[in-house]
Design a protein around this motif. Structure first.
Motif, short mmCIF file in Angstrom:
data_model
loop_
_atom_site.label_atom_id
_atom_site.label_comp_id
_atom_site.label_asym_id
_atom_site.label_seq_id
_atom_site.Cartn_x
_atom_site.Cartn_y
_atom_site.Cartn_z
N CYS A 1 0.83 -1.20 0.00
CA CYS A 1 0.00 0.00 0.00
C CYS A 1 0.86 1.25 0.00
O CYS A 1 2.02 1.22 0.38
N SER A 2 0.25 2.33 -0.45
CA SER A 2 0.94 3.61 -0.49
C SER A 2 1.15 4.14 0.92
O SER A 2 0.47 3.73 1.87
N ASP A 3 2.08 5.05 1.03
CA ASP A 3 2.36 5.66 2.32
C ASP A 3 1.42 6.81 2.65
O ASP A 3 1.41 7.30 3.77
N ASN A 4 0.63 7.24 1.67
CA ASN A 4 -0.20 8.42 1.87
C ASN A 4 -1.61 8.06 2.37
O ASN A 4 -2.60 8.45 1.81
N ARG A 5 -1.66 7.34 3.47
CA ARG A 5 -2.97 7.01 4.07
C ARG A 5 -3.61 8.30 4.57
O ARG A 5 -2.95 9.30 4.79
N GLN B 1 -6.07 9.86 2.91
CA GLN B 1 -6.66 10.62 1.81
C GLN B 1 -8.17 10.39 1.78
O GLN B 1 -8.67 9.42 2.33
N CYS C 1 -2.49 7.18 -9.39
CA CYS C 1 -3.13 7.40 -8.08
C CYS C 1 -2.28 8.33 -7.24
O CYS C 1 -2.78 9.29 -6.63
N GLU C 2 -0.98 8.06 -7.20
CA GLU C 2 -0.08 8.88 -6.39
C GLU C 2 -0.10 10.33 -6.84
O GLU C 2 -0.21 11.25 -6.03
N LYS C 3 -0.05 10.56 -8.16
CA LYS C 3 -0.08 11.92 -8.70
C LYS C 3 -1.39 12.62 -8.39
O LYS C 3 -1.45 13.83 -8.28
N GLY D 1 -3.20 12.10 -5.65
CA GLY D 1 -3.45 12.16 -4.21
C GLY D 1 -4.40 11.08 -3.71
O GLY D 1 -5.11 11.27 -2.73
N SER E 1 -4.79 7.32 -2.16
CA SER E 1 -4.13 6.19 -1.53
C SER E 1 -4.42 4.94 -2.35
O SER E 1 -5.48 4.83 -2.96
#
Length: 158
Positions: free
Chosen positions: A14-18, A20, A49-51, A53, A55
């Motif tokens: 999973c991404s680090d940007n939880r 969102q 997805c990352e670009k 914003g 998660s």
């Protein structure tokens, strides 16, 4: 990372940007033909997805990578993989607490996302959309149940 699945552990990343507003679950191509969460098309979707914003969580269906269990190719509805999707969605709802969860599937993964949509696994009450990548014909677009964005893409070069 491993989480509890219906027939053992499921391998996820999973991404680090939880935290969102929106989280995406990414489903890979058919296990029988080498599909896994490390697929290049899913890597591109993850970068988008990352670009944006968003998660994201990608995972290996049963019997792929470190995920336990085995893919049952005799089950035409792929109920086992649908149960895997349910387990990961439950984990995302607990861990990410996003207002909306979208589904992104490539080939076989889009079939599983569509099945989940037909069974109301995505939160229509909070306005979520199911985003499905149809890179091969896996079901008819008119079978989509929720307010959906149908994205048809083709890659000639990655």
């Amino acid at each position: 990372m491993l989480i509890d699945g219906p027939v053992g552990n499921l391998e996820i990343e999973c991404s680090d940007n939880r935290g969102q507003d929106t989280a995406a679950i990414l489903c890979h191509p058919h296990p029988r033909y080498g599909g896994s969460m490390d697929d290049l098309v899913l890597a591109e979707a993850r970068a988008c997805c990352e670009k944006s914003g968003i998660s994201d969580v990608r995972f290996n269906f049963r019997g792929v990578g470190a995920s336990e269990g085995r893919h049952d190719s005799s089950d035409a509805d792929h109920n086992g993989e649908l149960e895997d999707l349910k387990a990961v969605l439950s984990w995302i709802r607990t861990e990410f607490r996003a207002e909306r969860i979208i589904g992104i599937g490539y080939s076989f993964g889009s079939f599983i996302i569509n099945r989940g949509d037909q069974l109301n696994l995505f939160d229509r009450a909070i306005g979520s959309k199911t985003v499905i990548f149809f890179l091969s014909i896996v079901s008819k677009p008119e079978s989509l149940k929720s307010p959906s964005s149908l994205v048809t893409v083709s890659y000639t070069h990655l």
